[in-house]
Design a protein around this motif. Structure first.
Motif, PDB file in Angstrom:
ATOM      1  N   ALA A 326       0.823  -1.209   0.000  1.00  0.00           N
ATOM      2  CA  ALA A 326       0.000   0.000   0.000  1.00  0.00           C
ATOM      3  C   ALA A 326       0.859   1.262   0.000  1.00  0.00           C
ATOM      4  O   ALA A 326       0.434   2.310  -0.484  1.00  0.00           O
ATOM      5  N   PRO A 329       3.338   1.641  -4.445  1.00  0.00           N
ATOM      6  CA  PRO A 329       2.552   1.291  -5.639  1.00  0.00           C
ATOM      7  C   PRO A 329       3.412   0.788  -6.801  1.00  0.00           C
ATOM      8  O   PRO A 329       2.916   0.037  -7.631  1.00  0.00           O
ATOM      9  N   GLU A 496      -6.201   0.086   0.262  1.00  0.00           N
ATOM     10  CA  GLU A 496      -5.726   1.423   0.641  1.00  0.00           C
ATOM     11  C   GLU A 496      -5.706   1.552   2.157  1.00  0.00           C
ATOM     12  O   GLU A 496      -6.675   1.197   2.841  1.00  0.00           O
ATOM     13  N   VAL A 519      -7.824  -0.847   6.642  1.00  0.00           N
ATOM     14  CA  VAL A 519      -7.762  -0.591   5.201  1.00  0.00           C
ATOM     15  C   VAL A 519      -9.172  -0.473   4.630  1.00  0.00           C
ATOM     16  O   VAL A 519     -10.159  -0.894   5.241  1.00  0.00           O
ATOM     17  N   SER A 532      -5.369   4.679 -11.094  1.00  0.00           N
ATOM     18  CA  SER A 532      -4.789   4.507  -9.766  1.00  0.00           C
ATOM     19  C   SER A 532      -5.869   4.521  -8.705  1.00  0.00           C
ATOM     20  O   SER A 532      -6.724   5.392  -8.682  1.00  0.00           O
ATOM     21  N   HIS A 534      -5.390   5.148  -5.668  1.00  0.00           N
ATOM     22  CA  HIS A 534      -5.133   6.254  -4.750  1.00  0.00           C
ATOM     23  C   HIS A 534      -5.650   7.577  -5.304  1.00  0.00           C
ATOM     24  O   HIS A 534      -5.779   8.542  -4.579  1.00  0.00           O
TER      25      HIS A 534
END
Length: 536
Positions: A326, A329, A496, A519, A532, A534
C-alpha cells in the motif's frame, strides 16, 4: 527564611555535584550514545521500560549503535541477555557450534504451554520429532492436500469476505491484520487437525480456541521481560496475564483432546486411511508406532507446536506484505504485471475462475500453488517483507559450555542469548545503505541468458526461517500459503490504508500489528489497469 534556603542549597551542593559526576561517569562507560545507561541495582531496566512501547526499534538502535552486539543486564532482577544480530555470530550459534547453543531449560519453562513439542525439545527428542514431522510435511500427499485446501480457503472465505467489504456503500474499513490471522488460523487448523474452525466468516465470530492462542502469545512475551520468580508466582496464583494463560491452556487442551478423541474414533470406524487422514493429526494417528510413542500427550504437544508455528507467522507476514504494498505502488504494479499472463492463460482455458454470489457478478480469480510457485518477483517481494518484518522478531538460545563468538565476545555456560532477527534486516553493514527500504529487486538477479532468477542469501543473514539444523520445516508450506493468498487478494482487490491509522509492531513473540491494519478495499477494474486506486 531566605538564609535557611541558602544554607540548604549549600548543604545539597556536594550531593548534586556527586550525582552529576557519577552520571557522567556512567555515560563515559558507554560505547555508543544509543546504548542505554546501566544504573546501579537496576541495570539497563530503566531504559528498557522507558522504551517498552517501541521495543523492536529501540533494540535495533541499541544493537546497531554497538556494532551488532550488546550485553543487556537487569541488575538485581537477574535478567541478563546477550543481544546480537551479527551474521558471523548467528552462523556460529546456529550452525558451526550448533550443539553448544540449544533452546535451553529456561526456554522450555517460559514456553511450558508447548509441552515437550519440537520447539521446546533439544537433543535426541528434537531429532526424533523433526524426522517424523519432516517425513509427513515433505510427502506428496500432504503437500497436495495443503496446497489444495489453502487455495479453497482463499476462494471460499477470504475473497467473499473482502468482496462483502468492497461492496459496502459506506466504504467502512476492515482490519486486514485480523482477517489474515483468521484466515491462517482456519488454514492451519485444517492442515493440523482436519477441522475448519470458521474463524473467517462475514460476521467475524469469536472462536474461543483462537482467542486462547492470542492470550498465550501475549503471556509468552511478558515472561521474557519479567523476572521468572515473579511470573511463576502470578502463575501459581492465576492472576494478571498469567490468569489468562491458565484459562487459555484449559481451552486449548480441551479442544485438542476432543479432536484427538474424534480422530481415534474415525480410525476405528474406517479401519484405514481416508481422504480426511491427509491432515497431520490423522496421519500421526494412522501411522502410530508399535511402541505407543504417539500417545495423547505427544499428539497434544506436537499439534499445538505446529499450530503456533503455522498460524500467526503466516498471518503476520501477509499483513506486513500488504502494508508495504500500500505504501509502494511501484512494487504493486510490477506484481500485477507478473500475474497478468497467468490470468490471461487461465481465462483462455476457462479454468479456476469463480463468481462470488455476494458480488456484482464479476469474476474473481484464484491461483493454484503450481501457477504462482515460480513467480520470481512475488517470491522476492515476500522475502523482502520478511527481511524487514520477520514473523519471529527474535530467537532465544542458551549456552552449554564456555565459548568465544566470532565477534570476540566470551560466552559462559548458562548465559542466555537473544538473536534479533528484526534488527538484522535493518543493519546497514549487512544489507547496504537502503536497508530500511522495501526493495524486492535486491532478491532478483540475471542468469547467463539474462533470465530473471532469485538471488540466494544465506540463512544466517536472512534468518526469518531460522538457520542451520533447526531451519523451519514449514518454509515451503508458508510460501505456498502466502503466494496463493497474496496473489488472489492483489489481483482482485485494491487495498488502501486508512489515513491517520498508525501501524506499528506489537509486543509479542510474533510480529503482530499493535493497532491492526485498517484498510479500505475495492474491486479492481482490470479494463482500466492504469487507473490509480489512490486517485480514485
Amino acid at each position: 527564611m531566605a538564609y535557611s534556603l541558602l544554607f540548604l542549597a549549600i548543604e545539597l551542593l556536594p550531593v548534586l555535584c556527586f550525582v552529576i559526576l557519577y552520571y557522567r561517569h556512567l555515560q563515559s562507560k558507554k560505547s555508543s550514545s544509543l546504548e542505554p545507561t546501566e544504573w546501579p541495582v537496576l541495570g539497563h531496566l530503566p531504559g528498557l521500560f522507558a522504551n517498552i512501547s517501541r521495543l523492536h526499534d529501540w533494540t535495533t538502535a541499541v544493537i546497531c549503535g554497538t556494532g551488532g552486539n550488546f550485553q543487556a543486564r537487569g541488575g538485581l532482577s537477574g535478567l541478563r541477555y546477550f543481544l546480537t544480530c551479527d551474521p558471523a555470530n548467528v552462523r556460529h550459534i546456529f550452525t558451526s557450534n550448533f550443539g553448544n547453543y540449544p533452546k535451553g531449560d529456561e526456554f522450555a519453562v517460559i514456553f511450558d504451554v508447548l509441552g515437550d513439542g519440537i520447539f521446546n525439545a533439544d537433543g535426541e527428542s528434537w531429532r526424533r520429532q523433526r524426522v517424523k514431522a519432516q517425513m509427513l510435511m515433505t510427502g506428496p500427499r500432504f503437500r497436495e492436500f495443503s496446497a489444495r485446501r489453502s487455495r479453497d480457503k482463499v476462494r471460499e472465505s477470504l475473497l467473499p469476505f473482502l468482496a462483502h467489504h468492497a461492496s459496502d456503500q459506506g466504504g467502512s474499513p476492515c482490519d486486514l491484520h485480523d482477517v489474515f490471522l483468521r484466515l491462517t488460523f482456519d488454514m492451519t487448523c485444517i492442515l493440523v487437525f482436519g477441522v475448519d474452525t470458521g474463524c473467517l466468516a462475514i460476521d467475524l465470530p469469536t472462536v474461543p480456541f483462537a482467542r486462547a492462542m492470542d492470550d498465550v502469545l501475549a503471556t509468552l512475551f511478558l515472561r521474557h521481560i519479567t523476572p521468572m520468580a515473579l511470573w511463576k508466582l502470578m502463575s501459581r496464583l492465576e492472576i494478571g496475564q498469567e490468569g489468562k494463560m491458565a484459562a487459555a491452556r484449559k481451552t486449548i487442551d480441551g479442544f485438542v483432546a476432543d479432536t484427538i478423541k474424534k480422530r481415534r474414533a474415525d480410525k476405528a470406524k474406517n479401519d484405514g486411511i481416508t481422504d480426511s487422514a491427509a491432515d497431520m493429526l490423522s496421519s500421526f494417528i494412522c501411522h502410530e508406532d508399535d511402541d505407543g510413542s504417539n500417545d495423547d500427550v505427544f499428539l497434544r504437544d506436537t499439534t499445538v507446536n505446529l499450530l503456533l508455528a503455522g498460524r500467526d507467522t503466516t498471518g503476520a507476514a501477509l499483513s506486513w506484505f500488504f502494508y508495504l504494498l500500500a505504501k509502494n505502488p511501484r512494487v504493486e504494479q510490477k506484481l500485477l504485471d507478473e500475474l497478468a499472463p497467468i490470468v490471461a492463460s487461465k481465462k483462455k482455458k476457462k479454468k479456476n475462475v469463480v463468481t462470488d454470489d455476494n458480488d456484482d457478478g464479476n469474476n474473481m480469480v484464484t491461483f493454484d500453488a503450481s501457477e504462482v510457485g515460480n513467480l520470481v518477483y512475488l517470491h522476492a517481494a515476500l522475502s523482502e517483507c520478511l527481511r524487514l518484518y520477520p514473523s519471529v522478531p527474535f530467537e532465544h538460545k542458551a549456552v552449554v559450555a564456555d565459548d568465544v563468538l566470532p565477534s570476540g565476545h566470551e560466552m559462559r555456560a548458562g548465559d542466555k542469548i537473544l538473536v534479533f532477527n528484526y534488527s538484522m534486516g535493518r543493519m546497514e553493514p549487512v544489507w547496504g545503505k537502503d536497508c530500511a527500504e522495501f526493495v524486492p529487486e535486491r532478491w532478483v538477479a540475471d542468469d547467463q541468458k539474462g533470465t530473471k532468477k532469485l538471488r540466494y542469501e544465506p540463512s544466517y543473514k536472512f534468518i526469518s526461517f531460522n538457520a542451520g539444523p533447526r531451519t523451519c520445516l514449514g518454509k515451503e508450506l508458508a510460501f505456498v500459503q502466502m503466494k496463493v493468498a497474496a496473489a488472489a487478494v492483489l489481483w482482485n482487490f485494491a487495498v488502501e490504508l486508512v489515513p491517520g491509522h498508525v501501524v506499528e509492531p506489537k509486543l509479542s513473540i510474533i510480529l503482530h500489528m499493535k493497532n491492526g491494519l485498517a484498510v479500505r478495499v475495492r474491486r479492481r477494474d482490470h479494463h482500466h489497469r492504469h487507473a490509480s486506486f489512490h486517485q480514485g
